[in-house]
Write a protein that holds these residues in place. Structure first.
Motif, PDB file in Angstrom:
ATOM      1  N   MET A 165      37.073  -1.545 -61.907  1.00 40.50           N
ATOM      2  CA  MET A 165      37.360  -1.558 -60.627  1.00 40.50           C
ATOM      3  C   MET A 165      36.182  -2.485 -60.209  1.00 40.50           C
ATOM      4  SD  MET A 165      36.645   1.921 -58.304  1.00 40.50           S
ATOM      5  CE  MET A 165      36.490   1.645 -56.449  1.00 40.50           C
ATOM      6  N   GLY A 166      36.649  -3.364 -59.041  1.00 40.15           N
ATOM      7  CA  GLY A 166      35.602  -4.263 -58.565  1.00 40.15           C
ATOM      8  C   GLY A 166      35.069  -3.865 -57.351  1.00 40.15           C
ATOM      9  N   LEU A 167      34.218  -4.741 -56.699  1.00 43.02           N
ATOM     10  CA  LEU A 167      33.183  -4.399 -55.670  1.00 43.02           C
ATOM     11  C   LEU A 167      33.915  -3.976 -54.401  1.00 43.02           C
ATOM     12  CD1 LEU A 167      30.578  -7.395 -55.666  1.00 43.02           C
ATOM     13  CD2 LEU A 167      30.326  -4.928 -56.183  1.00 43.02           C
ATOM     14  N   THR A 168      33.524  -2.805 -53.735  1.00 43.10           N
ATOM     15  CA  THR A 168      34.400  -2.406 -52.637  1.00 43.10           C
ATOM     16  C   THR A 168      34.032  -3.293 -51.506  1.00 43.10           C
ATOM     17  OG1 THR A 168      32.847  -0.814 -52.007  1.00 43.10           O
ATOM     18  CG2 THR A 168      34.572  -0.028 -53.773  1.00 43.10           C
ATOM     19  N   LEU A 169      34.868  -3.069 -50.488  1.00 41.01           N
ATOM     20  CA  LEU A 169      34.366  -3.972 -49.285  1.00 41.01           C
ATOM     21  C   LEU A 169      33.317  -3.220 -48.616  1.00 41.01           C
ATOM     22  CD1 LEU A 169      35.755  -5.823 -47.307  1.00 41.01           C
ATOM     23  CD2 LEU A 169      36.942  -4.149 -45.987  1.00 41.01           C
ATOM     24  N   SER A 170      33.016  -2.172 -48.583  1.00 45.40           N
ATOM     25  CA  SER A 170      31.478  -1.657 -47.966  1.00 45.40           C
ATOM     26  C   SER A 170      30.572  -1.969 -48.979  1.00 45.40           C
ATOM     27  CB  SER A 170      31.543  -0.100 -47.994  1.00 45.40           C
ATOM     28  OG  SER A 170      31.620   0.597 -49.204  1.00 45.40           O
ATOM     29  N   ALA A 171      30.600  -2.109 -49.955  1.00 48.75           N
ATOM     30  CA  ALA A 171      29.380  -2.885 -50.907  1.00 48.75           C
ATOM     31  C   ALA A 171      29.392  -4.346 -50.709  1.00 48.75           C
ATOM     32  CB  ALA A 171      30.005  -2.681 -52.689  1.00 48.75           C
ATOM     33  N   LEU A 172      30.257  -5.129 -50.730  1.00 50.31           N
ATOM     34  CA  LEU A 172      30.346  -6.207 -50.207  1.00 50.31           C
ATOM     35  C   LEU A 172      29.566  -6.269 -48.655  1.00 50.31           C
ATOM     36  CD1 LEU A 172      30.677  -9.245 -50.961  1.00 50.31           C
ATOM     37  CD2 LEU A 172      33.183  -8.961 -50.191  1.00 50.31           C
ATOM     38  N   GLU A 173      30.020  -5.572 -48.018  1.00 50.01           N
ATOM     39  CA  GLU A 173      29.625  -5.745 -46.554  1.00 50.01           C
ATOM     40  C   GLU A 173      27.974  -5.395 -46.622  1.00 50.01           C
ATOM     41  OE1 GLU A 173      29.881  -2.759 -42.564  1.00 50.01           O
ATOM     42  OE2 GLU A 173      31.385  -2.820 -43.969  1.00 50.01           O
ATOM     43  N   ASN A 174      27.542  -4.545 -47.717  1.00 50.47           N
ATOM     44  CA  ASN A 174      26.242  -4.247 -47.828  1.00 50.47           C
ATOM     45  C   ASN A 174      25.419  -5.384 -47.963  1.00 50.47           C
ATOM     46  OD1 ASN A 174      23.556  -2.808 -47.938  1.00 50.47           O
ATOM     47  ND2 ASN A 174      24.181  -2.193 -50.063  1.00 50.47           N
ATOM     48  N   LEU A 175      25.723  -6.346 -49.231  1.00 50.98           N
ATOM     49  CA  LEU A 175      25.354  -7.415 -49.474  1.00 50.98           C
ATOM     50  C   LEU A 175      25.203  -8.453 -48.634  1.00 50.98           C
ATOM     51  CD1 LEU A 175      26.864  -7.711 -53.028  1.00 50.98           C
ATOM     52  CD2 LEU A 175      24.433  -6.978 -52.824  1.00 50.98           C
ATOM     53  N   ILE A 176      26.178  -8.697 -47.801  1.00 50.14           N
ATOM     54  CA  ILE A 176      26.496  -9.503 -46.727  1.00 50.14           C
ATOM     55  C   ILE A 176      25.242  -9.182 -45.577  1.00 50.14           C
ATOM     56  CG2 ILE A 176      27.576 -10.540 -44.755  1.00 50.14           C
ATOM     57  CD1 ILE A 176      30.135 -10.462 -46.721  1.00 50.14           C
ATOM     58  N   ASN A 177      25.279  -7.778 -45.283  1.00 51.27           N
ATOM     59  CA  ASN A 177      24.247  -7.438 -44.039  1.00 51.27           C
ATOM     60  C   ASN A 177      22.760  -7.585 -44.721  1.00 51.27           C
ATOM     61  OD1 ASN A 177      25.912  -6.629 -42.341  1.00 51.27           O
ATOM     62  ND2 ASN A 177      26.097  -4.308 -43.035  1.00 51.27           N
ATOM     63  N   THR A 178      22.437  -7.535 -45.847  1.00 46.97           N
ATOM     64  CA  THR A 178      21.128  -7.927 -46.375  1.00 46.97           C
ATOM     65  C   THR A 178      20.972  -9.208 -46.298  1.00 46.97           C
ATOM     66  OG1 THR A 178      21.463  -6.270 -48.193  1.00 46.97           O
ATOM     67  CG2 THR A 178      19.660  -7.786 -48.565  1.00 46.97           C
ATOM     68  N   VAL A 179      21.767 -10.260 -46.613  1.00 46.85           N
ATOM     69  CA  VAL A 179      21.553 -11.808 -46.361  1.00 46.85           C
ATOM     70  C   VAL A 179      21.276 -11.820 -45.118  1.00 46.85           C
ATOM     71  CG1 VAL A 179      22.613 -14.153 -46.658  1.00 46.85           C
ATOM     72  CG2 VAL A 179      22.721 -12.274 -48.551  1.00 46.85           C
ATOM     73  N   ALA A 180      22.306 -11.437 -44.293  1.00 42.40           N
ATOM     74  CA  ALA A 180      21.977 -11.652 -42.676  1.00 42.40           C
ATOM     75  C   ALA A 180      20.687 -11.287 -42.310  1.00 42.40           C
ATOM     76  CB  ALA A 180      23.136 -10.888 -41.644  1.00 42.40           C
ATOM     77  N   ILE A 181      20.178 -10.014 -42.633  1.00 41.63           N
ATOM     78  CA  ILE A 181      18.843  -9.446 -42.177  1.00 41.63           C
ATOM     79  C   ILE A 181      17.726 -10.395 -42.546  1.00 41.63           C
ATOM     80  CG2 ILE A 181      17.279  -7.651 -42.648  1.00 41.63           C
ATOM     81  CD1 ILE A 181      19.549  -5.971 -42.639  1.00 41.63           C
ATOM     82  N   LEU A 182      17.758 -11.021 -43.659  1.00 41.97           N
ATOM     83  CA  LEU A 182      16.707 -11.856 -44.528  1.00 41.97           C
ATOM     84  C   LEU A 182      17.000 -13.250 -43.852  1.00 41.97           C
ATOM     85  CD1 LEU A 182      17.135 -11.321 -48.378  1.00 41.97           C
ATOM     86  CD2 LEU A 182      15.488 -10.438 -46.853  1.00 41.97           C
ATOM     87  N   ALA A 183      18.072 -13.709 -43.559  1.00 37.27           N
ATOM     88  CA  ALA A 183      18.204 -14.949 -42.816  1.00 37.27           C
ATOM     89  C   ALA A 183      17.597 -14.912 -41.531  1.00 37.27           C
ATOM     90  CB  ALA A 183      19.605 -15.368 -42.670  1.00 37.27           C
ATOM     91  N   LEU A 184      17.764 -13.719 -40.508  1.00 39.65           N
ATOM     92  CA  LEU A 184      17.596 -13.597 -39.215  1.00 39.65           C
ATOM     93  C   LEU A 184      15.890 -13.520 -39.182  1.00 39.65           C
ATOM     94  CD1 LEU A 184      18.005 -12.781 -36.237  1.00 39.65           C
ATOM     95  CD2 LEU A 184      18.025 -10.488 -36.719  1.00 39.65           C
ATOM     96  N   PHE A 185      15.293 -12.672 -40.116  1.00 39.89           N
ATOM     97  CA  PHE A 185      13.952 -12.742 -40.281  1.00 39.89           C
ATOM     98  C   PHE A 185      13.231 -13.961 -40.444  1.00 39.89           C
ATOM     99  CE2 PHE A 185      14.214  -7.993 -40.435  1.00 39.89           C
ATOM    100  CZ  PHE A 185      13.407  -7.555 -39.377  1.00 39.89           C
ATOM    101  N   SER A 186      13.774 -14.663 -41.436  1.00 32.84           N
ATOM    102  CA  SER A 186      13.094 -15.862 -41.887  1.00 32.84           C
ATOM    103  C   SER A 186      13.401 -17.041 -40.534  1.00 32.84           C
ATOM    104  CB  SER A 186      13.832 -16.477 -43.210  1.00 32.84           C
ATOM    105  OG  SER A 186      15.144 -16.614 -42.850  1.00 32.84           O
ATOM    106  N   VAL A 187      14.195 -16.812 -39.818  1.00 28.08           N
ATOM    107  CA  VAL A 187      14.616 -17.951 -38.649  1.00 28.08           C
ATOM    108  C   VAL A 187      13.187 -17.533 -37.655  1.00 28.08           C
ATOM    109  CG1 VAL A 187      15.920 -18.530 -36.789  1.00 28.08           C
ATOM    110  CG2 VAL A 187      16.801 -18.468 -38.890  1.00 28.08           C
TER     111      VAL A 187
END
Length: 157
Positions: A1-23
């Protein structure tokens, strides 16, 4: 079974939060005023990048018998914004933490054969921090060279 959409969404949210804070952190004028000293800038950038890596480690997603993370984003941000030394120390912080999290599997190979991904992931986190800093310096050098060549060409006209 592959990554679910919610799991992928969690990873993307983490990257977005890190990018926002770094900016927000690196882009603030008060950060530039506070960190005029290069050593202070490296220390703060390394701590921020390392803490971003730890944050991303905790927001990983279970997949098969592993945890998928975006832990390397913290050292990458530190390397791109602070250079190779900043990326190195951020990578060390996140990499040592990754090693600490996976340490039981290194001591007992019966848990996951040959320590699983603990050691390679730890080294990769340090390496990516350095590599992103070297990339930053190379891009900056090439950009400055092009700018000086363009200026010389305009002056000849």
């Amino acid at each position: 079974m592959g990554l679910t959409l919610s799991a992928l969404e969690n990873l993307i949210n983490t990257v977005a939060i890190l990018a926002l804070f770094s900016v927000v952190i690196y882009g603030a004028k008060s950060f530039d005023k506070f960190t005029k000293n290069k050593k202070i800038r490296i220390v703060i950038g390394s701590l921020v990048g390392g803490l971003f890596g730890i944050y991303a480690q905790h927001n990983g997603v279970n997949f098969v018998d592993s945890i998928v993370t975006v832990r390397d984003v913290g050292p990458i941000i530190a390397g791109v914004l602070g250079g190779p030394i900043c990326g190195l120390f951020a990578g060390l912080i996140a990499g040592i933490y990754r090693f600490y999290v996976g340490f039981p599997s290194v001591l007992d190979p019966s848990i996951i054969p040959i320590g699983g991904t603990t050691i390679p992931c730890s080294f990769a986190t340090v390496f990516i921090g350095i590599l992103s800093g070297v990339f930053r310096d190379r891009v900056n050098k090439d950009t400055k060279n092009r700018a000086s060549k363009n200026k010389e060409a305009k002056n000849k006209k």
